[in-house]
Design a protein around this motif. Structure first.
Motif, PDB file in Angstrom:
ATOM      1  N   LEU A 142       0.857  -1.178   0.000  1.00 46.42           N
ATOM      2  CA  LEU A 142       0.000   0.000   0.000  1.00 46.42           C
ATOM      3  C   LEU A 142       0.898   1.235   0.000  1.00 46.42           C
ATOM      4  CD1 LEU A 142      -2.610  -1.289   2.609  1.00 46.42           C
ATOM      5  CD2 LEU A 142      -2.804  -1.306   0.112  1.00 46.42           C
ATOM      6  N   PRO A 143       1.225   1.747  -1.191  1.00 49.75           N
ATOM      7  CA  PRO A 143       2.168   2.863  -1.306  1.00 49.75           C
ATOM      8  C   PRO A 143       1.491   4.220  -1.103  1.00 49.75           C
ATOM      9  CG  PRO A 143       1.512   2.142  -3.481  1.00 49.75           C
ATOM     10  CD  PRO A 143       0.776   1.252  -2.489  1.00 49.75           C
ATOM     11  N   GLY A 144       2.323   5.233  -0.873  1.00 54.54           N
ATOM     12  CA  GLY A 144       1.821   6.592  -0.723  1.00 54.54           C
ATOM     13  C   GLY A 144       1.361   7.186  -2.041  1.00 54.54           C
ATOM     14  N   HIS A 145       2.010   6.818  -3.114  1.00 54.99           N
ATOM     15  CA  HIS A 145       1.618   7.245  -4.463  1.00 54.99           C
ATOM     16  C   HIS A 145       1.592   5.993  -5.333  1.00 54.99           C
ATOM     17  CE1 HIS A 145       2.634  11.365  -3.297  1.00 54.99           C
ATOM     18  NE2 HIS A 145       3.756  10.871  -2.809  1.00 54.99           N
ATOM     19  N   GLY A 146       1.097   6.129  -6.545  1.00 52.11           N
ATOM     20  CA  GLY A 146       1.098   4.982  -7.440  1.00 52.11           C
ATOM     21  C   GLY A 146       0.013   3.996  -7.053  1.00 52.11           C
ATOM     22  N   TYR A 147       0.223   2.743  -7.374  1.00 53.62           N
ATOM     23  CA  TYR A 147      -0.847   1.763  -7.315  1.00 53.62           C
ATOM     24  C   TYR A 147      -0.571   0.685  -6.299  1.00 53.62           C
ATOM     25  CZ  TYR A 147      -2.470   4.085 -11.435  1.00 53.62           C
ATOM     26  OH  TYR A 147      -2.952   5.033 -12.290  1.00 53.62           O
ATOM     27  N   ARG A 148      -1.611   0.282  -5.577  1.00 48.99           N
ATOM     28  CA  ARG A 148      -1.431  -0.814  -4.628  1.00 48.99           C
ATOM     29  C   ARG A 148      -1.324  -2.129  -5.382  1.00 48.99           C
ATOM     30  NH1 ARG A 148      -7.530  -0.883  -2.070  1.00 48.99           N
ATOM     31  NH2 ARG A 148      -8.522  -1.874  -3.861  1.00 48.99           N
ATOM     32  N   ILE A 149      -0.755  -3.113  -4.720  1.00 49.20           N
ATOM     33  CA  ILE A 149      -0.563  -4.418  -5.330  1.00 49.20           C
ATOM     34  C   ILE A 149      -1.033  -5.471  -4.345  1.00 49.20           C
ATOM     35  CG2 ILE A 149       1.093  -5.991  -6.425  1.00 49.20           C
ATOM     36  CD1 ILE A 149       3.121  -3.728  -6.435  1.00 49.20           C
ATOM     37  N   ARG A 150      -1.707  -6.492  -4.846  1.00 51.51           N
ATOM     38  CA  ARG A 150      -1.986  -7.650  -4.010  1.00 51.51           C
ATOM     39  C   ARG A 150      -1.446  -8.898  -4.692  1.00 51.51           C
ATOM     40  NH1 ARG A 150      -7.279 -10.257  -1.071  1.00 51.51           N
ATOM     41  NH2 ARG A 150      -5.948 -11.488   0.308  1.00 51.51           N
ATOM     42  N   TYR A 151      -0.659  -9.672  -3.972  1.00 49.24           N
ATOM     43  CA  TYR A 151      -0.159 -10.949  -4.476  1.00 49.24           C
ATOM     44  C   TYR A 151      -0.983 -12.095  -3.927  1.00 49.24           C
ATOM     45  CZ  TYR A 151       3.829  -8.253  -6.018  1.00 49.24           C
ATOM     46  OH  TYR A 151       4.618  -7.321  -6.636  1.00 49.24           O
ATOM     47  N   GLU A 152      -0.926 -13.226  -4.645  1.00 51.68           N
ATOM     48  CA  GLU A 152      -1.667 -14.414  -4.219  1.00 51.68           C
ATOM     49  C   GLU A 152      -1.176 -14.934  -2.876  1.00 51.68           C
ATOM     50  OE1 GLU A 152      -1.670 -17.753  -7.012  1.00 51.68           O
ATOM     51  OE2 GLU A 152      -2.534 -16.312  -8.425  1.00 51.68           O
ATOM     52  N   ASP A 153       0.117 -14.889  -2.697  1.00 50.33           N
ATOM     53  CA  ASP A 153       0.695 -15.410  -1.461  1.00 50.33           C
ATOM     54  C   ASP A 153       2.103 -14.819  -1.284  1.00 50.33           C
ATOM     55  OD1 ASP A 153       2.297 -16.793  -3.291  1.00 50.33           O
ATOM     56  OD2 ASP A 153       1.041 -18.581  -3.184  1.00 50.33           O
ATOM     57  N   VAL A 154       2.743 -15.221  -0.210  1.00 48.23           N
ATOM     58  CA  VAL A 154       4.062 -14.682   0.098  1.00 48.23           C
ATOM     59  C   VAL A 154       5.093 -15.080  -0.960  1.00 48.23           C
ATOM     60  CG1 VAL A 154       5.936 -14.766   1.784  1.00 48.23           C
ATOM     61  CG2 VAL A 154       3.600 -14.486   2.557  1.00 48.23           C
ATOM     62  N   GLN A 155       4.951 -16.268  -1.518  1.00 48.59           N
ATOM     63  CA  GLN A 155       5.882 -16.716  -2.568  1.00 48.59           C
ATOM     64  C   GLN A 155       5.820 -15.777  -3.772  1.00 48.59           C
ATOM     65  OE1 GLN A 155       3.900 -18.962  -0.782  1.00 48.59           O
ATOM     66  NE2 GLN A 155       5.720 -19.487   0.415  1.00 48.59           N
ATOM     67  N   ALA A 156       4.615 -15.410  -4.172  1.00 47.97           N
ATOM     68  CA  ALA A 156       4.463 -14.498  -5.309  1.00 47.97           C
ATOM     69  C   ALA A 156       5.036 -13.120  -4.975  1.00 47.97           C
ATOM     70  CB  ALA A 156       2.993 -14.386  -5.695  1.00 47.97           C
ATOM     71  N   LYS A 157       4.830 -12.678  -3.752  1.00 48.50           N
ATOM     72  CA  LYS A 157       5.406 -11.398  -3.294  1.00 48.50           C
ATOM     73  C   LYS A 157       6.930 -11.450  -3.414  1.00 48.50           C
ATOM     74  CE  LYS A 157       6.562 -10.874   0.903  1.00 48.50           C
ATOM     75  NZ  LYS A 157       7.863 -11.080   1.642  1.00 48.50           N
ATOM     76  N   ASN A 158       7.515 -12.565  -2.961  1.00 44.39           N
ATOM     77  CA  ASN A 158       8.973 -12.678  -3.002  1.00 44.39           C
ATOM     78  C   ASN A 158       9.496 -12.817  -4.427  1.00 44.39           C
ATOM     79  OD1 ASN A 158       9.324 -12.303  -0.311  1.00 44.39           O
ATOM     80  ND2 ASN A 158       9.569 -14.466   0.204  1.00 44.39           N
ATOM     81  N   ALA A 159       8.774 -13.508  -5.296  1.00 43.62           N
ATOM     82  CA  ALA A 159       9.200 -13.653  -6.694  1.00 43.62           C
ATOM     83  C   ALA A 159       9.303 -12.272  -7.354  1.00 43.62           C
ATOM     84  CB  ALA A 159       8.220 -14.551  -7.447  1.00 43.62           C
ATOM     85  N   ALA A 160       8.363 -11.391  -7.031  1.00 38.98           N
ATOM     86  CA  ALA A 160       8.389 -10.044  -7.620  1.00 38.98           C
ATOM     87  C   ALA A 160       9.602  -9.256  -7.115  1.00 38.98           C
ATOM     88  CB  ALA A 160       7.095  -9.307  -7.293  1.00 38.98           C
ATOM     89  N   ILE A 161       9.952  -9.447  -5.859  1.00 40.03           N
ATOM     90  CA  ILE A 161      11.141  -8.761  -5.332  1.00 40.03           C
ATOM     91  C   ILE A 161      12.400  -9.295  -6.010  1.00 40.03           C
ATOM     92  CG2 ILE A 161      12.577  -8.337  -3.281  1.00 40.03           C
ATOM     93  CD1 ILE A 161      10.012  -8.447  -1.595  1.00 40.03           C
ATOM     94  N   GLU A 162      12.486 -10.628  -6.131  1.00 45.11           N
ATOM     95  CA  GLU A 162      13.651 -11.232  -6.792  1.00 45.11           C
ATOM     96  C   GLU A 162      13.775 -10.734  -8.235  1.00 45.11           C
ATOM     97  OE1 GLU A 162      15.881 -12.716  -5.216  1.00 45.11           O
ATOM     98  OE2 GLU A 162      15.026 -13.890  -3.563  1.00 45.11           O
ATOM     99  N   SER A 163      12.662 -10.596  -8.896  1.00 46.71           N
ATOM    100  CA  SER A 163      12.667 -10.109 -10.280  1.00 46.71           C
ATOM    101  C   SER A 163      13.172  -8.659 -10.348  1.00 46.71           C
ATOM    102  CB  SER A 163      11.262 -10.278 -10.850  1.00 46.71           C
ATOM    103  OG  SER A 163      11.015  -9.384 -11.874  1.00 46.71           O
TER     104      SER A 163
END
Ligand SMILES: [Zn+2]
Length: 170
Positions: A142-163
């Motif tokens: 939930l950022p101050g500007h721009g767009y919020r993001i929801r991932y399916e699970d923690v694995q998907a959240k981490n995959a996006a960070i790794e990318s």
């Protein structure tokens, strides 16, 4: 970040029982923080790295690199890079991370974006701060500007960070 002070929003917050703390993710866009604190009689929190004239009277100044816990539901994570005192707030019951301006999604892509043109510190520092988020259990940004993001699970959240980290290596 602090929301603009409006009587309507104050009334709503007071109807919900008021506020004990006002957490400032970092120094930008905090113009109305004093008005909020005076009206709600809440304790403001900011990292000492972002203490300047307009935030000098903030009650609780975080020092060092944390993390800091408020009760069992909130954790504050020091994520320097955008600014020296940028801190993200994890609200554990909803698995939501309030990121300030540390990271968000851009309008035209599903990828994470560090908005480096607005960052005051080095890219390596901001990437180190992204690595810290790998250890946390959340699914929402939930950022101050721009767009919020929801991932399916923690694995998907981490995959996006790794990318994101991999993109900066190339
Ligand atoms: Zn900012």
């Amino acid at each position: 970040l602090s929301p603009r002070y409006t009587p309507r929003l104050v009334d709503k917050i007071e109807k919900l029982g008021g506020a004990r703390y006002m957490f400032l993710t970092h120094i930008d866009d905090v113009a109305d923080h004093r008005k909020w604190a005076e009206r709600l009689k809440c304790e403001r929190i900011i990292h000492s790295g972002d203490v300047v004239d307009i935030t000098a009277d903030v009650e609780w100044k975080l020092t060092g690199s944390g993390p800091w816990n408020i009760g069992s539901d909130f954790e504050l994570i020091h994520t320097p890079g955008h600014t020296e005192g940028s801190v993200c707030l994890l609200y554990k019951p909803l698995k939501a991370l309030f990121t300030g301006d540390h990271v968000a999604k851009s309008e035209y892509s599903d990828e994470l974006n560090l908005f480096r043109m607005y960052s005051k510190q080095s890219v390596n520092l901001q990437l180190d701060s992204m690595r810290k988020l790998l250890d946390l259990d959340f699914e929402w940004y939930l950022p101050g500007h721009g767009y919020r993001i929801r991932y399916e699970d923690v694995q998907a959240k981490n995959a996006a960070i790794e990318s994101l980290l991999a993109n900066y290596k190339n």
